[in-house]
Design a protein around this motif. Structure first.
Motif, PDB file in Angstrom:
ATOM      1  N   LEU A 407      27.789  46.015  40.248  1.00  0.00           N
ATOM      2  CA  LEU A 407      27.144  44.832  39.711  1.00  0.00           C
ATOM      3  C   LEU A 407      28.212  43.874  39.214  1.00  0.00           C
ATOM      4  CD1 LEU A 407      24.149  46.299  37.642  1.00  0.00           C
ATOM      5  CD2 LEU A 407      24.151  45.486  39.995  1.00  0.00           C
ATOM      6  N   LEU A 409      28.722  40.568  36.796  1.00  0.00           N
ATOM      7  CA  LEU A 409      28.121  39.788  35.718  1.00  0.00           C
ATOM      8  C   LEU A 409      29.045  38.627  35.363  1.00  0.00           C
ATOM      9  CD1 LEU A 409      27.097  42.891  35.315  1.00  0.00           C
ATOM     10  CD2 LEU A 409      26.297  42.031  33.107  1.00  0.00           C
ATOM     11  N   LYS A 472      21.643  44.793  33.710  1.00  0.00           N
ATOM     12  CA  LYS A 472      22.234  43.474  33.464  1.00  0.00           C
ATOM     13  C   LYS A 472      21.717  42.880  32.154  1.00  0.00           C
ATOM     14  CE  LYS A 472      23.303  41.837  38.135  1.00  0.00           C
ATOM     15  NZ  LYS A 472      23.016  40.799  39.156  1.00  0.00           N
ATOM     16  N   TYR A 476      23.994  41.899  28.928  1.00  0.00           N
ATOM     17  CA  TYR A 476      24.068  40.531  28.412  1.00  0.00           C
ATOM     18  C   TYR A 476      23.640  40.464  26.947  1.00  0.00           C
ATOM     19  CZ  TYR A 476      25.230  38.085  32.735  1.00  0.00           C
ATOM     20  OH  TYR A 476      25.882  37.602  33.838  1.00  0.00           O
TER      21      TYR A 476
END
Length: 550
Positions: A407, A409, A472, A476
């Motif tokens: 992933l 970000l 995610k 965050y």
């Protein structure tokens, strides 16, 4: 999931075969017991007797085995002797009639007296051994051997797992398309896992048979079950044409077939990584050549294996002709889906349990049918996709030949922050998340300098692609909380306007300047008069309030 279901069905089929073989073997043993039967002591076979006049072999063996079981239970030394009655040698055990040796019991070239002496010696040794095994000293020695054998089996079991993890997997070439994860080709990996499972199963069965064989009370049942199981595995269960095949033959055939798949995959990977990469052709052409060679090797190996096994492969031509006739009668659509399903299943690019993305759909593959594939989306809705679409359109498979996914970000930080602090903070946040894998380790990349921000990227690896949006979101949330605690600002769009105080670039005419000056003077006078009026009004109000107070 698909592998577990396939393994379950294979176990069910094998279990049914074994049960059928056990029943068939038991019936055959009963049929064989009509002519001969076994004399044994504590499960150890001594010899076989046949029918003698009006006495069947089964009754003779039952009476003799009963006397021998009673003899081994007593600690007194056994007395085995041979006497002659009616010109026939009779074996006596502790003065009890055990068996009369007839001409039917003797082998060719041996007299009845010689046969009786041989049997008497075997009986004497077997009874003495049985009495010895019933003593307490032997019992504790057998317990010690059983414990040592169990510990040895556990050690060997762990050693086989270690060999699988640190030696066999290193012999398998790494997948070229995934250098970061180093995924193994699934065909070879499945073959090695199946071999490891078979070896461990045989080890467990051997240890169980050895331990039960140590004790006289369990030896008879152990050997009987082992003999029935062995005869079940070696007895023919399937007949194809003039050839018959047992369970062991079927297992060997399946193992060889997996060996063909593994060999074809290994040779194809070596060809792809060592030969085709040195050519100047495109990667797509290389992959097409590699896949064609792999399918050709599998087809040739399968045909050779079937011929060596004695199977008639002419039926394949009949099936091909039937399939062609069906296509000619308008089943092109159905045939297209069937062929697509066969290609997907055989190629194993998409498997049950994989997290895929097909167009606007994203979910887990639940079922691979002959004509369609069932995908459960993130909204828990099952979408049925035709198999041909999986071959005609692009499919993103997050689990293909790898168990981890990456992933990315994006993180933007305002100017003025310490980039080393930002890097350590992002790595700390990634390390605190339980869904983020420790290996490969998370990374932080400094992308570039933006107009009003520093552009970073946090790279993490996960093993559950279905939870990527939740992961995610959690990251965050934690990043925002940590940045606020450390006074790291997240930028927002800004625009600055700069005005020059120099001369105005436009030139006005004198009349326009005069009019503008008069207008400005009039506005100033109006503002002054309005200000005086407001001041006088406020003064009057103030005096009125003072008089009211007085």
């Amino acid at each position: 999931m698909r592998k577990k279901i396939t393994g379950f069905f294979i176990l069910v089929i094998v279990a049914n075969m074994i049960i059928g073989c056990l029943l068939t073997t038991e019936m055959s043993l009963q049929a064989q017991s009509i002519s001969t039967d076994v004399i044994s002591v504590d499960g150890r076979k001594l010899f076989e007797v046949s029918e003698a006049g009006q006495f069947s072999a089964e009754s003779r063996a039952a009476d003799a085995n009963l006397i021998l079981r009673e003899a081994v239970r007593f600690p007194d030394p056994v007395k085995v002797e041979i006497v002659e009655i009616n010109q026939l040698p009779v074996i006596l055990v502790n003065s009890r009639h055990l068996l009369t040796v007839t001409q039917e019991d003797t082998f060719t070239g041996r007299t009845k007296q010689e046969q009786a002496k041989i049997w008497a010696q075997r009986i004497r040794e077997a009874v003495q051994q049985g009495q010895e095994e019933r003593r307490l000293s032997y019992f504790w020695r057998a317990i010690l051997f059983a414990v040592l054998s169990i510990l040895g089996a556990i050690a060997l079991h762990l050693m086989l797992g270690w060999v699988w993890r640190y030696w066999l997997r290193r012999l398998v070439p790494r997948e070229v398309n995934h250098p970061e994860t180093g995924a193994q080709p699934k065909g070879i990996e499945l073959f090695l896992k199946l071999t490891l499972f078979v070896v461990r199963s045989l080890l467990s069965i051997a240890i169980a048979i050895y331990i039960t064989d140590l004790f006289p009370l369990t030896r008879e049942w152990s050997r009987r079950i082992a003999n029935i199981l062995w005869m079940s595995l070696t007895s023919p269960v399937i007949s194809i044409g003039e050839s018959s095949y047992s369970v062991i033959n079927i297992i060997i055939f399946i193992s060889l077939f997996f060996g063909v798949l593994a060999t074809a995959g290994t040779l194809t990977n070596l060809l792809r990584s060592r030969v085709l990469n040195m050519t100047n052709v495109s990667r797509g052409v290389q992959e097409s050549i590699a896949v064609s060679i792999q399918y050709s090797l599998i087809f040739i190996g399968t045909v050779l294996l079937l011929q060596i096994w004695g199977l008639d492969i002419s039926s394949l031509a009949i099936l091909a002709s039937i399939f062609g006739v069906a296509i000619g009668f308008g089943l092109q659509g159905v045939a297209k889906e069937l062929v697509s399903g066969f290609v997907i299943t055989f190629e194993r690019a998409i498997e049950v349990g994989d997290f895929v993305e097909i167009g606007e759909f994203m979910g887990i593959v639940e079922r691979l049918n002959a004509r369609s594939t069932h995908i459960r989306t993130l909204d828990d809705i099952v979408v049925i996709v035709p198999n041909s679409r999986l071959l005609d359109t692009e499919v993103v498979n997050w689990n293909h030949r790898a168990s981890v996914s990456r992933l990315v970000l994006p993180v933007r930080v305002a100017y003025g922050a310490n980039i080393n602090t930002i890097r350590s903070t992002l790595l700390e946040v990634a390390g605190q998340n339980n869904d983020v894998l420790k290996k490969p380790i998370p990374l932080v990349w400094f992308q570039n300098y933006g107009e009003d921000f520093l552009n970073f990227q946090l790279l993490v690896w996960i093993a559950k692609p279905r939870k990527q949006f939740q992961i995610k979101s959690d990251l965050y949330f934690k990043i925002d909380e940590t940045f606020r605690q450390q006074n790291i600002n997240i930028p927002f769009p800004q625009r600055s306007i700069h005005l020059d105080s120099g001369s105005f670039p436009l030139q006005l005419s004198p009349q326009l300047e005069n009019s503008l000056s008069q207008l400005s003077e009039g506005l100033i006078a109006l503002l002054k008069s309005q200000l005086q009026t407001d001041t006088s009004y406020d003064a009057n109000n103030e005096s009125a309030k003072n008089q009211q107070k007085k």
